[in-house]
Design an enzyme around this catalytic site. Structure first.
Site, short mmCIF file in Angstrom:
data_model
loop_
_atom_site.label_atom_id
_atom_site.label_comp_id
_atom_site.label_asym_id
_atom_site.label_seq_id
_atom_site.Cartn_x
_atom_site.Cartn_y
_atom_site.Cartn_z
N ASN A 37 0.81 -1.22 0.00
CA ASN A 37 0.00 0.00 0.00
C ASN A 37 0.85 1.28 0.00
OD1 ASN A 37 -2.31 1.54 0.12
ND2 ASN A 37 -2.76 1.10 2.29
N HIS A 122 -14.09 -4.35 11.81
CA HIS A 122 -13.74 -3.03 12.34
C HIS A 122 -14.99 -2.22 12.66
CE1 HIS A 122 -9.57 -2.67 10.20
NE2 HIS A 122 -9.71 -3.82 10.82
N ARG A 147 -13.05 -5.09 16.44
CA ARG A 147 -12.08 -4.06 16.82
C ARG A 147 -12.81 -2.73 16.97
NH1 ARG A 147 -7.28 -1.71 12.85
NH2 ARG A 147 -8.83 -0.11 12.40
N TYR A 159 -6.76 7.80 13.81
CA TYR A 159 -6.52 6.57 13.05
C TYR A 159 -7.72 5.62 13.18
CZ TYR A 159 -5.52 1.82 12.13
OH TYR A 159 -5.66 0.55 11.66
N ASP A 211 -6.60 -1.18 18.17
CA ASP A 211 -5.33 -0.96 17.46
C ASP A 211 -4.74 0.40 17.85
OD1 ASP A 211 -3.22 -0.84 15.70
OD2 ASP A 211 -4.42 -1.14 13.88
N HIS A 213 -1.77 1.44 16.67
CA HIS A 213 -1.06 1.87 15.45
C HIS A 213 0.31 2.49 15.74
CE1 HIS A 213 -1.55 2.62 11.00
NE2 HIS A 213 -2.15 1.46 11.19
N GLU A 237 -3.21 -3.89 20.01
CA GLU A 237 -2.40 -4.09 18.80
C GLU A 237 -1.37 -2.98 18.61
OE1 GLU A 237 -4.87 -4.77 15.39
OE2 GLU A 237 -3.41 -3.91 14.02
N GLU A 263 2.05 -6.49 11.71
CA GLU A 263 1.55 -6.28 10.35
C GLU A 263 2.61 -5.66 9.45
OE1 GLU A 263 -1.85 -3.80 11.42
OE2 GLU A 263 -0.89 -2.10 10.46
N ARG A 284 1.10 -10.93 14.03
CA ARG A 284 0.17 -10.45 13.00
C ARG A 284 0.75 -10.40 11.59
NH1 ARG A 284 -4.06 -7.99 12.87
NH2 ARG A 284 -3.37 -6.07 11.90
N HIS A 313 -2.81 -9.90 9.79
CA HIS A 313 -3.28 -8.67 9.16
C HIS A 313 -4.17 -9.03 7.97
CE1 HIS A 313 -1.81 -4.82 6.90
NE2 HIS A 313 -2.85 -4.54 7.67
N ASP A 317 -6.24 -3.32 2.01
CA ASP A 317 -5.16 -3.07 1.05
C ASP A 317 -4.39 -4.34 0.70
OD1 ASP A 317 -4.50 -1.77 3.89
OD2 ASP A 317 -2.66 -2.68 3.17
N GLU A 340 -7.93 -10.95 10.85
CA GLU A 340 -8.58 -9.66 10.55
C GLU A 340 -9.33 -9.77 9.21
OE1 GLU A 340 -5.86 -6.43 9.87
OE2 GLU A 340 -7.38 -4.92 10.27
N TRP A 403 3.00 6.59 12.45
CA TRP A 403 1.64 6.45 11.94
C TRP A 403 1.22 5.04 11.95
CZ3 TRP A 403 -1.11 3.97 7.99
CH2 TRP A 403 -2.46 4.38 7.91
C1 CS2 Z 1 -4.31 -1.52 10.09
C2 CS2 Z 1 -4.10 -1.40 8.62
O1 CS2 Z 1 -5.67 -3.35 9.66
C3 CS2 Z 1 -4.95 -2.82 10.47
O2 CS2 Z 1 -4.75 -3.25 11.59
O3 CS2 Z 1 -3.27 -1.22 10.93
O4 CS2 Z 1 -5.30 -0.89 8.13
C4 CS2 Z 1 -2.92 -0.58 8.13
O5 CS2 Z 1 -3.00 0.74 8.57
C5 CS2 Z 1 -2.87 -0.64 6.62
O6 CS2 Z 1 -2.85 -1.95 6.21
C6 CS2 Z 1 -1.71 0.15 6.06
O7 CS2 Z 1 -1.71 0.02 4.67
MG MG Z 2 -3.15 -2.50 12.65
#
Ligand code: CS2
Ligand code: MG
Length: 403
Positions: A37, A122, A147, A159, A211, A213, A237, A263, A284, A313, A317, A340, A403
């Site tokens: 991504n 989600h 989540r 996020y 999450d 992040h 997470e 991830e 993950r 993960h 994407d 997920e 991020w």
């Molecule tokens: C995220 C993702 O799914 C998740 O847990 O952290 O959406 C992540 O931000 C994206 O895959 C980034 O491309």
């Molecule tokens: Mg994540």
């Protein structure tokens, strides 16, 4: 059975996907996912310019040998670009092997170790009421694990929470990355209140995930983990930036909240310490970013030895090809935790015809030979590549943050 052609198709049916198609002399075709991504073209070039010429004429059935040929042969090992490229080849070769054998890939991996794969969806909201509405929708749809992410009061963008215009929360549109704003104090105060609100409304009969992040320092993550304990999260997470494996020791010393990470990892070396020192509970890594089915299974086998479960993960994407491959692995390993499932936006299903199914919170990859995903190259041509970036995150004073 030799490989006679391999091509890379970049398309954007709802979001960008890079797909590798491998063709054999017997006419059997395999597909792999090479999507990274926001950096899609780098993997496309790695494959087109450096890997495809090596594949032509190779035996399609020699998956393990091809994996090491590409990994060790490059000298410059690992990293998201190489490991996503190898994953695409690996996934396509497993697809071919299954089609030749007339068996779904999970049968080649030892057969089903469970009836179905528990997935988490989600739930998001601009405020707690919206989050609760979305959470309820997931429960009504049958999810056993959800989540929760919610806008942090005082921050304009959080996020995991989509913008009001119906777009997904990532990636940003446009030719430059969107700028997000971050303030740790506000988040740390709010996150436990959010988890409390969900438990008060829905009780403890559903697995609740969250999450972070990669946004906290180890001691902040330790504080959050301790604060979340009364709400018994399934996992916390990505509490801290994932590349610092030893940071997790400090978190571990302070909380019993289960920890999930990985991830952004692309090899077993990225999680060796985390697993062998029992610093995490769920790993993950994904099939498409961590070297394909062959390497992911190796990671999960190491994890099994140390009581760590899988929690792959599965964001939107990662293409439906990856998702199918993940389900085949999930169904067959002994230490499966959760998968997920974010789904794929229309018109992805015009390009990827899948055979996996969802029922009552559990998924199954289906029983077609191979992965069970048919990639329609002609349909893909109608959705050209659409360059996009992931957001960049800054603190209130302008400092670039994780991020
Ligand atoms: C995220 C993702 O799914 C998740 O847990 O952290 O959406 C992540 O931000 C994206 O895959 C980034 O491309
Ligand atoms: Mg994540």
């Amino acid at each position: 059975m030799k490989i006679i052609d391999a091509r890379v198709v970049i398309s954007s049916p709802g979001r960008n996907y890079v797909t590798l198609v491998i063709e054999t002399e017997s006419g059997v075709i395999g597909v792999g996912d090479a999507t990274l991504n926001g950096r899609e073209l780098s993997v496309a070039s790695y494959l087109r310019d450096h890997v495809v010429p090596l594949l032509i004429g190779r035996e399609a059935n020699r998956i393990e040998d091809t994996w090491h040929y590409l990994y060790k042969g490059s000298y410059w090992r690992r990293g998201p670009v190489q490991m996503t490229a190898i994953a695409a080849v690996d996934i396509a070769l497993w697809d071919i092997k299954g089609k030749v054998a007339g068996l779904p890939v999970y049968e080649l991996l030892g057969g089903a170790a469970r009836e179905g794969v528990m997935v988490y969806g989600h739930a998001t909201g601009a405020d707690l009421d919206e989050l609760k509405d979305d959470f309820r929708k997931h429960l009504d749809a049958g999810y056993k694990a959800v989540r929760a992410q919610c806008s942090v009061p005082g921050l304009s963008k959080t996020y995991g929470v989509p913008p009001a215009d119906g777009r997904m929360y990532e990636p940003a549109s446009g030719s430059l990355p969107q700028q997000d704003v971050w303030e740790t104090t506000a988040y740390l105060d709010f996150a436990p209140r959010m988890m409390e609100a969900i438990r008060e409304e829905f009780g403890f009969g559903v697995h609740l995930l969250h999450d972070v992040h990669h946004r906290l320092t180890p001691i902040e993550a330790a504080r959050l983990g301790a604060a979340l304990e009364p709400y018994r999260p399934f996992w916390m997470e990505d509490p801290t930036p994932a590349e610092d494996q030893s940071a997790f020791r400090l978190i571990r010393e302070h909380t019993t909240t289960p920890i999930a990470v990985g991830e952004v990892f692309n090899s077993i070396w990225d999680c060796q310490q985390l697993i062998t020192e029992r610093l995490i509970d769920y790993i993950r890594t994904s099939v498409s970013h961590a070297g394909g089915i062959t390497h992911l299974r190796r990671i999960f086998s190491l994890a099994e030895l140390y009581g760590v479960k899988s929690g792959s993960h599965g964001a939107g994407d990662l293409s439906p090809v990856s998702f199918a491959a993940a389900l085949h692995v999930d169904l067959s390993i002994p230490n499966f935790g959760v998968q997920e499932y974010m789904g794929h936006r229309e018109p992805a299903n015009e390009v990827f015809h899948t055979s996996y199914s969802f029922e009552n919170g559990y998924m199954h990859p289906g029983n077609l030979p191979g992965l069970g995903v048919e990639f329609d190259e002609k349909a893909a041509a109608a959705f050209p590549y659409d360059p996009k970036y992931l957001p960049v995150n800054r603190k209130l004073d302008g400092t670039v943050h994780d991020w």
